[in-house]
Design a protein around this motif. Structure first.
Motif, mmCIF file in Angstrom:
data_model
loop_
_atom_site.group_PDB
_atom_site.id
_atom_site.type_symbol
_atom_site.label_atom_id
_atom_site.label_comp_id
_atom_site.label_asym_id
_atom_site.label_seq_id
_atom_site.Cartn_x
_atom_site.Cartn_y
_atom_site.Cartn_z
ATOM 1 N N ARG A 179 -19.721 15.244 2.315
ATOM 2 C CA ARG A 179 -20.451 14.437 1.014
ATOM 3 C C ARG A 179 -19.697 15.041 -0.061
ATOM 4 N N ARG A 180 -18.713 16.189 0.112
ATOM 5 C CA ARG A 180 -18.566 16.809 -1.425
ATOM 6 C C ARG A 180 -17.799 16.351 -1.834
ATOM 7 N N ILE A 181 -16.201 15.913 -0.868
ATOM 8 C CA ILE A 181 -15.154 16.189 -1.629
ATOM 9 C C ILE A 181 -15.302 14.115 -2.200
ATOM 10 N N LEU A 182 -16.069 13.733 -0.802
ATOM 11 C CA LEU A 182 -16.023 11.854 -1.210
ATOM 12 C C LEU A 182 -16.842 12.229 -2.680
ATOM 13 N N ALA A 183 -17.522 12.515 -2.609
ATOM 14 C CA ALA A 183 -18.635 12.493 -4.140
ATOM 15 C C ALA A 183 -17.716 12.737 -5.706
ATOM 16 N N ALA A 184 -16.525 14.010 -4.606
ATOM 17 C CA ALA A 184 -16.275 14.073 -6.080
ATOM 18 C C ALA A 184 -15.404 13.664 -6.932
ATOM 19 N N ALA A 185 -14.765 12.660 -5.715
ATOM 20 C CA ALA A 185 -13.091 11.822 -5.370
ATOM 21 C C ALA A 185 -14.291 10.493 -6.401
ATOM 22 N N VAL A 186 -15.388 9.535 -5.935
ATOM 23 C CA VAL A 186 -16.192 9.114 -7.003
ATOM 24 C C VAL A 186 -16.013 9.739 -8.047
ATOM 25 N N ALA A 187 -17.078 10.931 -8.916
ATOM 26 C CA ALA A 187 -16.439 11.299 -9.977
ATOM 27 C C ALA A 187 -14.747 11.341 -10.220
ATOM 28 N N ALA A 188 -14.296 11.072 -9.616
ATOM 29 C CA ALA A 188 -12.505 11.887 -10.348
ATOM 30 C C ALA A 188 -12.078 10.540 -10.607
ATOM 31 N N GLY A 189 -12.549 9.291 -10.156
ATOM 32 C CA GLY A 189 -12.600 8.019 -10.208
ATOM 33 C C GLY A 189 -11.655 7.531 -9.451
ATOM 34 N N GLY A 190 -10.986 8.712 -8.038
ATOM 35 C CA GLY A 190 -10.287 7.810 -6.698
ATOM 36 C C GLY A 190 -9.153 8.201 -7.176
ATOM 37 N N SER A 191 -8.211 8.167 -6.414
ATOM 38 C CA SER A 191 -7.144 8.753 -5.859
ATOM 39 C C SER A 191 -5.521 8.120 -6.345
ATOM 40 N N THR A 192 -4.727 8.218 -6.998
ATOM 41 C CA THR A 192 -4.089 6.823 -7.591
ATOM 42 C C THR A 192 -2.733 8.134 -7.150
ATOM 43 N N LEU A 193 -1.859 6.625 -6.077
ATOM 44 C CA LEU A 193 -0.566 7.543 -5.489
ATOM 45 C C LEU A 193 0.405 6.582 -6.260
ATOM 46 N N THR A 194 1.844 7.769 -6.308
ATOM 47 C CA THR A 194 2.618 6.462 -6.629
ATOM 48 C C THR A 194 3.202 5.606 -5.879
ATOM 49 N N ASP A 195 2.404 5.739 -4.237
ATOM 50 C CA ASP A 195 3.652 4.464 -4.108
ATOM 51 C C ASP A 195 2.505 2.748 -3.564
ATOM 52 N N ALA A 196 1.430 3.344 -3.780
ATOM 53 C CA ALA A 196 0.242 2.460 -4.478
ATOM 54 C C ALA A 196 -0.889 1.697 -5.809
ATOM 55 N N GLY A 197 -0.650 2.609 -6.827
ATOM 56 C CA GLY A 197 -0.586 2.352 -8.239
ATOM 57 C C GLY A 197 -2.073 1.839 -8.186
ATOM 58 N N TYR A 198 -3.192 2.411 -7.632
ATOM 59 C CA TYR A 198 -4.631 2.089 -7.778
ATOM 60 C C TYR A 198 -5.133 2.182 -9.228
#
Length: 281
Positions: free
Chosen positions: A206-225
């Protein structure tokens, strides 16, 4: 593949820009994208007002007047962007939603063509087996239900976290990060976890998912989200396990290892996330 935080971020970036607008046309540029419904169903959206945008699991739902819904699964490289009408289209654009007000249009692109679209009539969960089969949302499930999900399976805990019929939205990135924070080895049988480990895992998820949403998710070099406004996420800078093979654990300094669980790469610290000897809980 975009997971819960990324799809939630996209939904939040789309909602204020499309809700209340009426559809002028839907241009399907890549026929295999549409897996349910046909061109006539897309044409039936013309003149209908967008009622809202929401996420369910890793899928994004755009609802319209008259109980019509477009369900997008982005898979590996699906992405949305707004563009002015008349602006040259990208060769990877697969679908375009045009609006009656003519301010701009919404384009769905997918470089690798793994994403798909469902055009549904009626209540989405009743009209779509994939939606109906999803488990509870990780940010909504209670500790008791979460414990029951783990306790009912002898599969490896990483596989249970990734099973969308048990929990909807957790993918490889956030499963690795959750297990690391909870100090649980990814190959532990889910049903072998003691109550204290189950609670650690629940709180970490719950903490990690909430923090990731607050940070706008993860943008990785292989996908460029990016979100629909072209903004990259920042949570990749908080990763402590995922993609860090060979790098020192940020808690103890031991090199992060990589293994394969259920066909998916898994990153863990062999010291912080010890695998118990056979027969021990």
């Amino acid at each position: 593949m975009p997971e819960l935080p990324e799809v939630e971020t996209i939904a939040r970036s789309l909602a204020p820009r499309v809700t209340g607008r009426r559809i002028a046309a839907v241009d399907l540029l890549y026929r295999p994208l549409l897996r349910a419904g046909g061109r006539k169903d897309l044409e039936a959206l013309r003149g209908r007002r967008v009622l809202g945008v929401r996420r369910r699991g890793k899928m994004l739902l755009v609802s319209f007047e008259g109980e019509r819904t477009l369900v997008f699964h982005l898979k590996m490289t699906g992405r949305f962007r707004f563009a002015k009408e008349g602006e040259p289209r990208d060769r990877h654009d697969r679908l375009v939603l045009r609006f009656e007000d003519g301010r701009d249009e919404l384009r769905f692109g997918d470089v690798r063509k793994f994403g798909f679209l469902l055009c549904l009539a009626g209540r989405p969960e009743a009209a779509c087996g994939e939606l109906a089969s999803l488990g509870p949302e990780p940010l909504e499930v209670g500790l008791r239900e979460f414990a029951a999900i783990l306790g009912s399976s002898r599969a490896r805990v990483k596989s249970v976290l990734l099973d969308q019929t048990r929990l909807a939205g957790v993918g490889n990135i956030y499963a690795d990060e959750t297990l690391f924070e909870a100090r649980v080895h990814p190959e532990r049988p889910a049903s072998s976890l003691r109550p204290d480990a189950v609670e650690r895992l629940y709180r970490a998820m719950r903490r990690i998912l909430a923090a990731a949403v607050a940070a706008g998710g993860s943008t990785l070099t292989d996908a460029g989200y990016t979100d629909a406004d072209g903004n990259a996420g920042d949570f990749q800078f908080e990763h402590k396990a995922y993609g860090r093979t060979g790098e020192p654990c940020l808690a103890c300094g031991t090199p992060i290892r990589r293994t394969v669980v259920g066909g998916r790469s898994s990153h863990f610290c062999p010291r912080c996330q010890r695998k118990p000897a056979s027969g021990k809980r």
